[in-house]
Design a protein around this motif. Structure first.
Motif, mmCIF file in Angstrom:
data_model
loop_
_atom_site.group_PDB
_atom_site.id
_atom_site.type_symbol
_atom_site.label_atom_id
_atom_site.label_comp_id
_atom_site.label_asym_id
_atom_site.label_seq_id
_atom_site.Cartn_x
_atom_site.Cartn_y
_atom_site.Cartn_z
ATOM 1 N N ALA A 162 1.172 -1.261 0.168
ATOM 2 C CA ALA A 162 -0.022 0.010 -0.124
ATOM 3 C C ALA A 162 0.782 1.258 -0.034
ATOM 4 N N ILE A 220 -8.617 2.050 -2.289
ATOM 5 C CA ILE A 220 -7.841 0.725 -2.300
ATOM 6 C C ILE A 220 -8.826 -0.498 -1.967
ATOM 7 N N TYR A 221 -8.547 -1.429 -2.723
ATOM 8 C CA TYR A 221 -9.220 -2.624 -2.220
ATOM 9 C C TYR A 221 -8.217 -3.699 -1.511
ATOM 10 N N ALA A 222 -8.543 -4.237 -0.573
ATOM 11 C CA ALA A 222 -7.797 -5.177 0.291
ATOM 12 C C ALA A 222 -8.533 -6.481 0.226
ATOM 13 N N ALA A 232 -6.164 -5.872 5.205
ATOM 14 C CA ALA A 232 -6.547 -4.637 5.310
ATOM 15 C C ALA A 232 -6.110 -3.700 6.548
ATOM 16 N N VAL A 257 -3.005 -2.229 5.169
ATOM 17 C CA VAL A 257 -3.398 -0.812 4.412
ATOM 18 C C VAL A 257 -3.958 0.317 5.159
ATOM 19 N N VAL A 295 -11.365 2.681 1.383
ATOM 20 C CA VAL A 295 -10.796 1.410 1.588
ATOM 21 C C VAL A 295 -11.889 0.487 1.825
ATOM 22 N N THR A 338 -13.095 -3.925 1.732
ATOM 23 C CA THR A 338 -12.447 -5.405 2.310
ATOM 24 C C THR A 338 -13.627 -6.202 2.484
ATOM 25 N N ASN A 379 -11.075 5.188 7.128
ATOM 26 C CA ASN A 379 -10.751 5.015 5.724
ATOM 27 C C ASN A 379 -11.540 3.882 5.214
ATOM 28 N N ILE A 380 -12.014 2.869 6.164
ATOM 29 C CA ILE A 380 -12.889 1.724 5.652
ATOM 30 C C ILE A 380 -14.241 2.519 5.341
#
Length: 378
Positions: A254, A267-269, A276, A279, A293, A295, A311-312
């Motif tokens: 990341a 971003i995809y985790a 995740a 990240v 983000v 996940t 962020n999630i």
């Protein structure tokens, strides 16, 4: 064995244990329809889940007993064994779904074990269970190669075997085992794509971190995410892609993405516990609070970040409780001589801060961890 651990852990969410009543109505989101084709944009096929050998997926909702079949099972004085790969919230939810279904069928669970991701221990657990003469065994195979021999005593004794996600090498559905149940893998990837795409308003540049190992569960989820972004969110560009074999490398991956793409919007985790987390650590290190983000799998850290407005922006989850219910019912299919579909999947859930409590209850048959509830103010 380390590789097996990483692969299976990626397929099974984990979290802190907590208890609640059986889940209420699912908080499941239906996938968005693909856009109509035009001369400039030819049709693109939506991702579809397939089994490890290309088997078509059947919905878990189709797995049920008639009233007559239920009565027949209830009169049979049957028993079952639950031989799990590891303990944790995911396994607890699968187990609870199975136990509730068995209780309705009048089937006694005579033993429940967890092998700590040790294939040798799983073989010992099979021997332990066989001493109790169960009619049904539910399990996830840790090592498909050694499991072929490890579960052989159950096969030879005519025990009805139902597996979660993976099966022993060389076993044939309908012969050595009744069926296999797992997530709707494509729906999981689609859910993650919807969550990120909608959070970004359909515009932006994103990084795509995928599981770089030959494991059909994570591979199909990752591929479905990428395909659905390309199909349904043409305004979003994947500007950075990197495979991940070791979850411990997620933070470095990341960080490199952010350095090379300073305008990154999301971003995809590939899953929560490990990738995740890495990240999120990379984003926090550079103060990138505006990078969204998504996940897969409910976990305390990502759930807490989600409800705190970090962020999630969303989590794709499966219905673990439903996996257990379905596995138990397929075990009854075996006793009745009723054929089960070759590959069965449970629905996916698009989890946001608004529905996270209901999502936990549907997915894991439990309330969110206390720190998540505290962050929600309740």
């Amino acid at each position: 064995m380390l590789a097996v651990f990483v692969l299976l852990a990626a397929a099974c969410g984990n979290d802190d244990d907590s208890e609640s009543d059986a889940p209420a109505a699912p908080a499941t989101a239906a996938p968005t329809a693909a856009p109509e084709p035009t001369e400039d944009a030819p049709a693109m096929e939506a991702p579809v889940t397939q089994g490890p050998n290309g088997e078509p997926a059947s919905p878990s909702g189709d797995i049920a007993l008639t009233a007559g079949e239920l009565s027949q099972i209830q009169e049979g004085d049957y028993t079952a064994a639950l031989l799990w790969h590891i303990s944790g919230a995911f396994t607890d939810a699968v187990s609870q779904g199975a136990r509730d279904a068995f209780a309705e069928m009048g089937i006694e669970v005579v033993v429940e074990t967890e092998a700590g991701f040790d294939a040798a221990q799983q073989a010992n657990d099979v021997e332990t269970a066989m001493a109790l003469n169960p009619d049904i065994i539910l399990s996830l195979t840790i090592d498909p190669v050694s499991a072929a021999e490890g579960f052989r005593p159950a096969v030879e004794a005519g025990v009805q075997l139902v597996f979660l996600s993976t099966t022993p090498e060389g076993y044939t559905q309908g012969e050595e085992f009744v069926g296999v149940v797992t997530d709707d893998l494509a729906a999981m990837g689609i859910a993650a794509a919807n969550l990120l795409g909608n959070a970004l308003g359909g515009e932006g540049e994103i990084g795509f971190i995928f599981h770089d190992a030959p494991f059909y569960v994570t591979n199909q989820r990752d591929q479905a995410f990428k395909a659905w972004i390309e199909i349904n969110f043409p305004g979003i560009q994947i500007v950075a892609e990197q495979g991940l074999a070791d979850p411990a490398t997620a933070e470095d991956i990341a960080s490199t993405m952010l350095t090379r793409n300073p305008g990154l919007d999301g971003i995809y985790a590939p899953w929560s516990a490990g990738p995740a987390d890495g990240v999120l650590a990379a984003l926090r290190a550079v103060g990138a609070s505006d990078v969204a983000v998504v996940t897969i799998d409910l976990d305390t850290n990502v759930s807490l970040d989600l409800v705190e407005g970090g962020n999630i922006v969303g989590i794709a989850a499966d219905e673990a409780y439903e996996i257990g219910r379905t596995m138990a019912t397929e075990g009854a299919y075996g006793l009745l001589g009723k054929e089960a579909p070759p590959f069965v999947v449970v629905p996916a859930i698009e989890v946001t801060a608004d529905n996270i409590v209901d999502a936990y209850r549907v997915s894991l048959a439990a309330d969110p961890p206390q720190q998540v509830l505290d962050a929600l103010g309740g």
